[in-house]
Design a protein around this motif. Sequence first.
Motif, PDB file in Angstrom:
ATOM      1  N   ILE A  73       0.808  -1.038  -0.200  1.00 27.31           N
ATOM      2  CA  ILE A  73       0.042   0.036  -0.072  1.00 27.31           C
ATOM      3  C   ILE A  73       0.800   1.212  -0.068  1.00 27.31           C
ATOM      4  O   ILE A  73       1.682   1.659   0.959  1.00 27.31           O
ATOM      5  CB  ILE A  73      -0.873  -0.043   1.227  1.00 27.31           C
ATOM      6  CG1 ILE A  73      -1.809  -1.094   1.240  1.00 27.31           C
ATOM      7  CG2 ILE A  73      -1.863   1.229   1.214  1.00 27.31           C
ATOM      8  CD1 ILE A  73      -2.722  -1.475   2.665  1.00 27.31           C
ATOM      9  N   LEU A  74       0.981   1.997  -0.988  1.00 28.83           N
ATOM     10  CA  LEU A  74       1.648   3.385  -1.254  1.00 28.83           C
ATOM     11  C   LEU A  74       0.791   4.408  -0.787  1.00 28.83           C
ATOM     12  O   LEU A  74      -0.396   4.564  -1.483  1.00 28.83           O
ATOM     13  CB  LEU A  74       2.094   3.452  -2.522  1.00 28.83           C
ATOM     14  CG  LEU A  74       2.688   4.721  -2.957  1.00 28.83           C
ATOM     15  CD1 LEU A  74       3.924   4.640  -2.018  1.00 28.83           C
ATOM     16  CD2 LEU A  74       3.231   4.687  -4.551  1.00 28.83           C
ATOM     17  N   LYS A  75       1.250   5.044   0.621  1.00 27.76           N
ATOM     18  CA  LYS A  75       0.559   6.308   0.896  1.00 27.76           C
ATOM     19  C   LYS A  75       1.060   7.566   0.207  1.00 27.76           C
ATOM     20  O   LYS A  75       2.037   7.822   0.687  1.00 27.76           O
ATOM     21  CB  LYS A  75       0.481   5.998   2.268  1.00 27.76           C
ATOM     22  CG  LYS A  75      -0.091   4.817   2.951  1.00 27.76           C
ATOM     23  CD  LYS A  75      -1.764   4.766   2.606  1.00 27.76           C
ATOM     24  CE  LYS A  75      -2.463   5.745   3.378  1.00 27.76           C
ATOM     25  NZ  LYS A  75      -3.807   5.647   3.197  1.00 27.76           N
ATOM     26  N   VAL A  76       0.205   7.993  -0.666  1.00 26.95           N
ATOM     27  CA  VAL A  76       0.714   9.196  -1.296  1.00 26.95           C
ATOM     28  C   VAL A  76       0.162  10.293  -0.781  1.00 26.95           C
ATOM     29  O   VAL A  76      -0.912  10.641  -0.346  1.00 26.95           O
ATOM     30  CB  VAL A  76       0.376   9.141  -2.874  1.00 26.95           C
ATOM     31  CG1 VAL A  76       0.950  10.491  -3.498  1.00 26.95           C
ATOM     32  CG2 VAL A  76       0.893   7.917  -3.719  1.00 26.95           C
ATOM     33  N   LYS A  77       1.304  11.359  -0.432  1.00 28.13           N
ATOM     34  CA  LYS A  77       0.797  12.688   0.222  1.00 28.13           C
ATOM     35  C   LYS A  77       0.232  13.575  -0.692  1.00 28.13           C
ATOM     36  O   LYS A  77       0.838  13.806  -2.105  1.00 28.13           O
ATOM     37  CB  LYS A  77       2.174  13.312   0.915  1.00 28.13           C
ATOM     38  CG  LYS A  77       1.627  14.795   1.358  1.00 28.13           C
ATOM     39  CD  LYS A  77       3.079  15.393   2.000  1.00 28.13           C
ATOM     40  CE  LYS A  77       2.578  16.725   2.761  1.00 28.13           C
ATOM     41  NZ  LYS A  77       3.722  17.394   3.307  1.00 28.13           N
ATOM     42  N   GLU A  98     -10.038  24.322  -1.960  1.00 31.56           N
ATOM     43  CA  GLU A  98      -8.941  23.373  -1.789  1.00 31.56           C
ATOM     44  C   GLU A  98      -9.179  22.069  -2.240  1.00 31.56           C
ATOM     45  O   GLU A  98      -8.079  21.455  -2.573  1.00 31.56           O
ATOM     46  CB  GLU A  98      -8.652  23.451  -0.159  1.00 31.56           C
ATOM     47  CG  GLU A  98      -7.486  22.702   0.280  1.00 31.56           C
ATOM     48  CD  GLU A  98      -7.178  22.651   1.585  1.00 31.56           C
ATOM     49  OE1 GLU A  98      -6.032  22.415   2.088  1.00 31.56           O
ATOM     50  OE2 GLU A  98      -7.945  22.823   2.502  1.00 31.56           O
ATOM     51  N   LYS A  99     -10.381  21.634  -2.132  1.00 29.54           N
ATOM     52  CA  LYS A  99     -10.695  20.228  -2.548  1.00 29.54           C
ATOM     53  C   LYS A  99     -10.320  20.170  -4.271  1.00 29.54           C
ATOM     54  O   LYS A  99      -9.725  19.149  -4.588  1.00 29.54           O
ATOM     55  CB  LYS A  99     -12.146  19.641  -2.151  1.00 29.54           C
ATOM     56  CG  LYS A  99     -12.402  18.534  -2.786  1.00 29.54           C
ATOM     57  CD  LYS A  99     -13.930  17.932  -2.254  1.00 29.54           C
ATOM     58  CE  LYS A  99     -14.094  16.633  -2.591  1.00 29.54           C
ATOM     59  NZ  LYS A  99     -15.425  16.273  -2.254  1.00 29.54           N
ATOM     60  N   GLY A 100     -10.882  21.083  -4.902  1.00 28.71           N
ATOM     61  CA  GLY A 100     -10.602  21.181  -6.194  1.00 28.71           C
ATOM     62  C   GLY A 100      -9.329  20.873  -6.724  1.00 28.71           C
ATOM     63  O   GLY A 100      -8.876  20.241  -7.712  1.00 28.71           O
ATOM     64  N   LEU A 154      -7.672  17.832  -5.997  1.00 28.57           N
ATOM     65  CA  LEU A 154      -7.857  16.727  -6.878  1.00 28.57           C
ATOM     66  C   LEU A 154      -7.454  17.025  -8.308  1.00 28.57           C
ATOM     67  O   LEU A 154      -7.069  16.050  -8.883  1.00 28.57           O
ATOM     68  CB  LEU A 154      -9.559  16.747  -7.114  1.00 28.57           C
ATOM     69  CG  LEU A 154     -10.353  16.137  -5.938  1.00 28.57           C
ATOM     70  CD1 LEU A 154     -11.870  16.244  -6.182  1.00 28.57           C
ATOM     71  CD2 LEU A 154     -10.070  14.721  -5.770  1.00 28.57           C
ATOM     72  N   LEU A 155      -7.112  18.078  -8.694  1.00 31.54           N
ATOM     73  CA  LEU A 155      -6.679  18.431  -9.950  1.00 31.54           C
ATOM     74  C   LEU A 155      -4.920  18.067 -10.060  1.00 31.54           C
ATOM     75  O   LEU A 155      -4.498  17.701 -10.820  1.00 31.54           O
ATOM     76  CB  LEU A 155      -6.773  19.953 -10.485  1.00 31.54           C
ATOM     77  CG  LEU A 155      -7.969  20.359 -10.437  1.00 31.54           C
ATOM     78  CD1 LEU A 155      -8.126  21.847 -10.903  1.00 31.54           C
ATOM     79  CD2 LEU A 155      -8.545  19.833 -12.244  1.00 31.54           C
ATOM     80  N   LEU A 156      -4.266  18.167  -8.610  1.00 32.50           N
ATOM     81  CA  LEU A 156      -3.066  17.923  -8.515  1.00 32.50           C
ATOM     82  C   LEU A 156      -2.756  16.413  -8.390  1.00 32.50           C
ATOM     83  O   LEU A 156      -1.711  15.702  -8.400  1.00 32.50           O
ATOM     84  CB  LEU A 156      -2.441  18.570  -7.480  1.00 32.50           C
ATOM     85  CG  LEU A 156      -2.395  20.080  -7.784  1.00 32.50           C
ATOM     86  CD1 LEU A 156      -1.790  20.781  -6.457  1.00 32.50           C
ATOM     87  CD2 LEU A 156      -1.353  20.389  -9.077  1.00 32.50           C
ATOM     88  N   LEU A 157      -4.074  15.603  -7.993  1.00 33.75           N
ATOM     89  CA  LEU A 157      -4.057  14.222  -7.635  1.00 33.75           C
ATOM     90  C   LEU A 157      -3.280  13.292  -8.702  1.00 33.75           C
ATOM     91  O   LEU A 157      -2.397  12.504  -8.550  1.00 33.75           O
ATOM     92  CB  LEU A 157      -5.203  13.609  -7.227  1.00 33.75           C
ATOM     93  CG  LEU A 157      -5.546  12.048  -6.835  1.00 33.75           C
ATOM     94  CD1 LEU A 157      -4.950  12.269  -5.472  1.00 33.75           C
ATOM     95  CD2 LEU A 157      -6.879  12.030  -7.152  1.00 33.75           C
ATOM     96  N   PHE A 173       0.057  10.824  -8.074  1.00 32.90           N
ATOM     97  CA  PHE A 173      -0.184   9.590  -7.990  1.00 32.90           C
ATOM     98  C   PHE A 173       0.849   8.963  -8.885  1.00 32.90           C
ATOM     99  O   PHE A 173       1.630   7.953  -8.911  1.00 32.90           O
ATOM    100  CB  PHE A 173      -1.485   8.926  -8.487  1.00 32.90           C
ATOM    101  CG  PHE A 173      -2.219   8.921  -7.292  1.00 32.90           C
ATOM    102  CD1 PHE A 173      -2.260   9.743  -6.124  1.00 32.90           C
ATOM    103  CD2 PHE A 173      -3.620   7.908  -7.385  1.00 32.90           C
ATOM    104  CE1 PHE A 173      -3.063   9.194  -5.036  1.00 32.90           C
ATOM    105  CE2 PHE A 173      -4.249   7.579  -6.228  1.00 32.90           C
ATOM    106  CZ  PHE A 173      -4.269   8.415  -5.106  1.00 32.90           C
ATOM    107  N   LYS A 174       1.014   9.496 -10.217  1.00 35.52           N
ATOM    108  CA  LYS A 174       1.870   9.010 -11.358  1.00 35.52           C
ATOM    109  C   LYS A 174       3.346   9.256 -11.011  1.00 35.52           C
ATOM    110  O   LYS A 174       4.087   8.289 -11.217  1.00 35.52           O
ATOM    111  CB  LYS A 174       1.372  10.061 -12.571  1.00 35.52           C
ATOM    112  CG  LYS A 174       2.239   9.506 -13.932  1.00 35.52           C
ATOM    113  CD  LYS A 174       2.000  10.322 -14.997  1.00 35.52           C
ATOM    114  CE  LYS A 174       2.750   9.965 -16.191  1.00 35.52           C
ATOM    115  NZ  LYS A 174       2.743  10.911 -17.376  1.00 35.52           N
ATOM    116  N   ASN A 175       3.758  10.188 -10.296  1.00 39.37           N
ATOM    117  CA  ASN A 175       5.202  10.223  -9.826  1.00 39.37           C
ATOM    118  C   ASN A 175       5.394   9.490  -8.810  1.00 39.37           C
ATOM    119  O   ASN A 175       6.663   8.774  -8.953  1.00 39.37           O
ATOM    120  CB  ASN A 175       5.233  11.728  -9.348  1.00 39.37           C
ATOM    121  CG  ASN A 175       5.396  12.810 -10.518  1.00 39.37           C
ATOM    122  OD1 ASN A 175       5.535  12.525 -11.639  1.00 39.37           O
ATOM    123  ND2 ASN A 175       5.122  13.830 -10.320  1.00 39.37           N
TER     124      ASN A 175
END
Length: 408
Positions: free
Chosen positions: A58-62, A73-75, A78-81, A85-87
């Motif tokens: 399980i990779l916990k990504v900050k 902030e949520k938006g 989510l746009l940076l998610l 994740f990819k990196n």
Amino acid sequence: MNILFLTLLDFDSLEEQGIYTDLMREFALNNHEVYIVSPVEKKTQQNTYLINEKNVKILKVKIGNVQKTNMMEKGISLLLLNRKFKNSIREYFSGVKFDLIIYATPPITLVNTIKYIVKRDRAKSYLLLKDIFPQNAVDLEMISKKGLSRFIYSYFRWKEKELYKISDYIGCMSLANVKYILKENKTVDSDKVEICPNTISPLNIDISDVDKMKIKQKYKLPLNKTIFIYGGNLGKPQGIDFIIECLRKNEENDNSFILIIGSGTEYNKLHKIFEQEDFNNAKLMHGLPKHEYEMLASSCDVGLVFLDHRFTIPNFPSRILSYMQASMPIIVSSDGNTDVGKIATEGKFGYSCSSQDIEGFNVLLGRLNSKALRTKMGKNSRQYLENNYNSKVSYSIIMKHFMGSESV
């Protein structure tokens, strides 16, 4: 097979029960190598880290804050998610060749990460469609197809279409979801869309009548009334105004008590009503730890589902699974597009009414004051869960595409 699962759900062990953890546990139990990418929000002050559990990583990504924060902030988070994740996959899983990538909505913003894995590893892709966005936001008037917000809608609608396009298979929660997706997305091949319902690995929670009484006393619940419980999110999708009117109407009843447990954007609105009005037949509680909630829920009598009447998309709340696990009948108060109420009625484990029909809801409360009826429907509820909403079912649905068999 090497399985990669992308999720917005924050968990750090497959010992936790839930629709995603139980499904991934099923893959692990069937000797697949399971790799999970799950977020840890900035407010926890933790950096990205990796958890090893036998054949599960399980990779916990900050990431930025998504839960219980403002829309701006949520938006942004989510746009940076997608990039985060990819990196992180590149850094931690560069040496792993994935055979299958599974992902769920929300969010719909992981398209580039999915494309990257599919191209890099020639992996197959499976979408677990749990949320139809941005139309659900349009239904609740959070965004519009007109005015300035039409640009927001158009961007996310484009992302949604792209997600469907790159998915080899799309698993929908129910038949109504399948029909909706095909109707509203003419370019989607019907052969790749199927029912893959919300599922769990059912637990046996046996509580004696004596212990149920003690639990009710602990939470100051009446011992001589039927306890109807709603547990879960308290936000715009639940139609809080309708819930409030149902609570007021229930004050006329002698034997029905409504318990509401949850948190969300509309919790304070509901809490304010409870402060202003002296309810004798209702109680509001903030969210409980999962184990405590399950014990309390298993001591109640009937599960409640609320969905805003404005929805044009067919939702299917996973919350019903905990009710069914506890052998409870359910009452579904919803819009006219979801089929969860129809399924409960046809399965003889629940009733349904419109989430504009206060009188109809009140009639159903009265009907389920019958202990004999509750017992019968409760048994049906548990049996339906085990037969149709068991994690083994969703696992087999997914794996039949790769094993050439309905069962593995």
